[in-house]
Design a protein around this motif. Structure first.
Motif, mmCIF file in Angstrom:
data_model
loop_
_atom_site.group_PDB
_atom_site.id
_atom_site.type_symbol
_atom_site.label_atom_id
_atom_site.label_comp_id
_atom_site.label_asym_id
_atom_site.label_seq_id
_atom_site.Cartn_x
_atom_site.Cartn_y
_atom_site.Cartn_z
ATOM 1 N N GLY A 1 10.066 -1.840 -0.350
ATOM 2 C CA GLY A 1 9.006 -2.835 -0.412
ATOM 3 C C GLY A 1 9.089 -3.830 0.719
ATOM 4 O O GLY A 1 8.736 -5.005 0.559
ATOM 5 N N ILE A 2 9.559 -3.375 1.882
ATOM 6 C CA ILE A 2 9.674 -4.242 3.062
ATOM 7 C C ILE A 2 8.286 -4.613 3.569
ATOM 8 O O ILE A 2 7.383 -3.768 3.623
ATOM 9 C CB ILE A 2 10.477 -3.530 4.162
ATOM 10 C CG1 ILE A 2 11.882 -3.192 3.642
ATOM 11 C CG2 ILE A 2 10.564 -4.387 5.418
ATOM 12 C CD1 ILE A 2 12.643 -2.216 4.502
ATOM 13 N N ARG A 3 8.119 -5.875 3.939
ATOM 14 C CA ARG A 3 6.819 -6.385 4.376
ATOM 15 C C ARG A 3 6.874 -6.841 5.840
ATOM 16 O O ARG A 3 7.901 -7.324 6.292
ATOM 17 C CB ARG A 3 6.413 -7.577 3.502
ATOM 18 C CG ARG A 3 6.316 -7.214 2.038
ATOM 19 C CD ARG A 3 6.064 -8.409 1.147
ATOM 20 N NE ARG A 3 6.052 -7.967 -0.242
ATOM 21 C CZ ARG A 3 5.025 -7.353 -0.826
ATOM 22 N NH1 ARG A 3 3.915 -7.150 -0.125
ATOM 23 N NH2 ARG A 3 5.090 -6.963 -2.078
ATOM 24 N N PRO A 4 5.765 -6.691 6.556
ATOM 25 C CA PRO A 4 5.758 -7.132 7.957
ATOM 26 C C PRO A 4 5.843 -8.637 8.071
ATOM 27 O O PRO A 4 5.410 -9.386 7.189
ATOM 28 C CB PRO A 4 4.415 -6.601 8.477
ATOM 29 C CG PRO A 4 3.554 -6.484 7.256
ATOM 30 C CD PRO A 4 4.474 -6.106 6.138
ATOM 31 N N THR B 1 0.840 -1.191 0.000
ATOM 32 C CA THR B 1 0.000 0.000 0.000
ATOM 33 C C THR B 1 0.878 1.245 0.000
ATOM 34 O O THR B 1 2.077 1.183 0.294
ATOM 35 C CB THR B 1 -0.889 0.021 1.247
ATOM 36 O OG1 THR B 1 -0.043 0.157 2.409
ATOM 37 C CG2 THR B 1 -1.713 -1.254 1.361
ATOM 38 N N VAL B 2 0.267 2.381 -0.318
ATOM 39 C CA VAL B 2 0.993 3.647 -0.283
ATOM 40 C C VAL B 2 1.535 3.902 1.118
ATOM 41 O O VAL B 2 2.671 4.356 1.291
ATOM 42 C CB VAL B 2 0.072 4.801 -0.729
ATOM 43 C CG1 VAL B 2 0.762 6.158 -0.511
ATOM 44 C CG2 VAL B 2 -0.316 4.641 -2.197
ATOM 45 N N TRP B 3 0.754 3.576 2.141
ATOM 46 C CA TRP B 3 1.190 3.798 3.515
ATOM 47 C C TRP B 3 2.417 2.967 3.865
ATOM 48 O O TRP B 3 3.311 3.423 4.572
ATOM 49 C CB TRP B 3 0.060 3.500 4.488
ATOM 50 C CG TRP B 3 0.477 3.607 5.937
ATOM 51 C CD1 TRP B 3 0.469 2.630 6.876
ATOM 52 C CD2 TRP B 3 0.983 4.779 6.586
ATOM 53 N NE1 TRP B 3 0.935 3.103 8.071
ATOM 54 C CE2 TRP B 3 1.257 4.437 7.930
ATOM 55 C CE3 TRP B 3 1.230 6.084 6.169
ATOM 56 C CZ2 TRP B 3 1.767 5.333 8.857
ATOM 57 C CZ3 TRP B 3 1.739 6.987 7.097
ATOM 58 C CH2 TRP B 3 2.005 6.614 8.410
ATOM 59 N N GLN B 4 2.477 1.734 3.340
ATOM 60 C CA GLN B 4 3.656 0.905 3.603
ATOM 61 C C GLN B 4 4.910 1.502 2.970
ATOM 62 O O GLN B 4 5.988 1.467 3.560
ATOM 63 C CB GLN B 4 3.421 -0.520 3.090
ATOM 64 C CG GLN B 4 2.490 -1.336 3.978
ATOM 65 C CD GLN B 4 2.180 -2.694 3.398
ATOM 66 O OE1 GLN B 4 1.799 -2.820 2.236
ATOM 67 N NE2 GLN B 4 2.333 -3.733 4.216
ATOM 68 N N VAL C 1 5.345 4.689 2.518
ATOM 69 C CA VAL C 1 5.642 5.839 3.381
ATOM 70 C C VAL C 1 6.392 5.369 4.622
ATOM 71 O O VAL C 1 7.380 5.990 5.046
ATOM 72 C CB VAL C 1 4.343 6.574 3.779
ATOM 73 C CG1 VAL C 1 4.609 7.604 4.883
ATOM 74 C CG2 VAL C 1 3.733 7.254 2.565
ATOM 75 N N GLN C 2 5.948 4.259 5.199
ATOM 76 C CA GLN C 2 6.622 3.716 6.371
ATOM 77 C C GLN C 2 8.050 3.291 6.043
ATOM 78 O O GLN C 2 8.958 3.450 6.862
ATOM 79 C CB GLN C 2 5.830 2.526 6.926
ATOM 80 C CG GLN C 2 4.542 2.913 7.633
ATOM 81 C CD GLN C 2 4.819 3.606 8.956
ATOM 82 O OE1 GLN C 2 5.166 4.786 9.001
ATOM 83 N NE2 GLN C 2 4.673 2.883 10.048
ATOM 84 N N ASN C 3 8.261 2.728 4.854
ATOM 85 C CA ASN C 3 9.621 2.405 4.423
ATOM 86 C C ASN C 3 10.494 3.652 4.425
ATOM 87 O O ASN C 3 11.622 3.650 4.940
ATOM 88 C CB ASN C 3 9.599 1.799 3.015
ATOM 89 C CG ASN C 3 9.315 0.308 2.984
ATOM 90 O OD1 ASN C 3 9.927 -0.433 2.231
ATOM 91 N ND2 ASN C 3 8.361 -0.148 3.779
#
Length: 261
Positions: free
Chosen positions: A209-212, A13-16, A18-20
């Motif tokens: 593109g880091i994922r939880p 998502t766009v927010w992810q 942004v978090q990156n």
């Protein structure tokens, strides 16, 4: 938190994203602040002080990864505390952090240019990282082995972290293992600790593109000293790749293994 990863992950998502970006901004500022605040320890206590600051800095970056990205890390096995070579699977920046944080006197073989970078380079020198001039070929490996033996005769080496593939690999990708680790082992007599990872399922090679999820780094038993030189690299590769495949399968990876020349 689940450590499962989809074989074909969906788009972030766009927010992810942004978090990156916030994560990298956060750790860049923290690197400068922690590095400068740690200078008295670096100057007063030498390598011991540099390692204390490095442990604090790496731990902070791992905490920030949980905060911003939802990535946590599990360490399995027994991290070594004696002088040794750590030969690890390398998928991304995250496995560098986890392995380095797990051992007390970490050291890397680094390009000489990197060790000239302000702050990070200062700590790299003081924690015992060894510079390499890759243009010298085999002479560079002989120089590294000589430097390691010099340190072993003095204050000790610590845990020298080496990536036998020579570069980061994507999950399911295999590259031929280089013989540098075998050369250093033969020249120094140091034990070799293999390390398996599944970190690339959550943290891509290029760092975006880091994922939880819950990444795992596993310290495997020391390779037996009686393994002959000619069979050492195949034995190391089999240990690291087999256990890395197992960790990735545990996390839900169902991709095919692809050999890359």
């Amino acid at each position: 938190m689940s450590n499962r990863a989809s074989p074909v992950p969906g788009r972030l998502t766009v927010w992810q994203y942004v978090q990156n970006a916030l994560y990298y901004l956060h750790v860049a500022v923290a690197t400068v602040v922690i590095g400068l605040l740690g200078l008295p320890a670096l100057l007063r206590d030498g390598r011991a002080g540099a390692n204390r600051v490095a442990t604090r800095w790496i731990g902070y970056m791992l905490w920030a990864a949980r905060l911003h990205l939802g990535v946590s890390c599990e360490v399995r096995g027994t991290p070594p505390t004696e002088d040794c070579i750590i030969a690890a699977k390398h998928q991304c920046f995250l496995d560098i952090l986890v392995i380095a944080h797990a051992v007390p006197r970490r050291a890397f073989i680094m390009k000489r240019e990197v060790m000239r970078v302000p702050i990070m380079g200062w700590y790299a020198w003081k924690t015992g990282c060894i510079p390499i001039d890759r243009t010298r070929g085999r002479d560079a490996m002989r120089a590294i082995s000589g430097e390691i033996n010099r340190r072993l005769a003095g204050e000790g080496l610590g845990q020298l972290i080496i990536y036998p593939e020579g570069t980061r690999t994507k999950p399911g990708e295999r590259r031929p293992y280089k013989h540098g680790v075998s050369t250093i082992r033969a020249a120094t007599g140091l034990p070799v600790v293999p390390v398996a990872v599944n970190t690339g399922l959550f943290w891509p090679r290029k760092g975006w593109g880091i994922r939880p999820g819950r990444a795992v780094v596993e310290f495997l038993p020391v390779l037996p000293p009686e393994v002959p030189a000619e069979g050492f690299v195949p034995r190391l590769e089999a240990e690291v790749e087999t256990h890395s495949d197992r960790l990735m399968a545990e996390a839900g990876f169902r991709g095919e293994t692809v050999a890359v020349a």
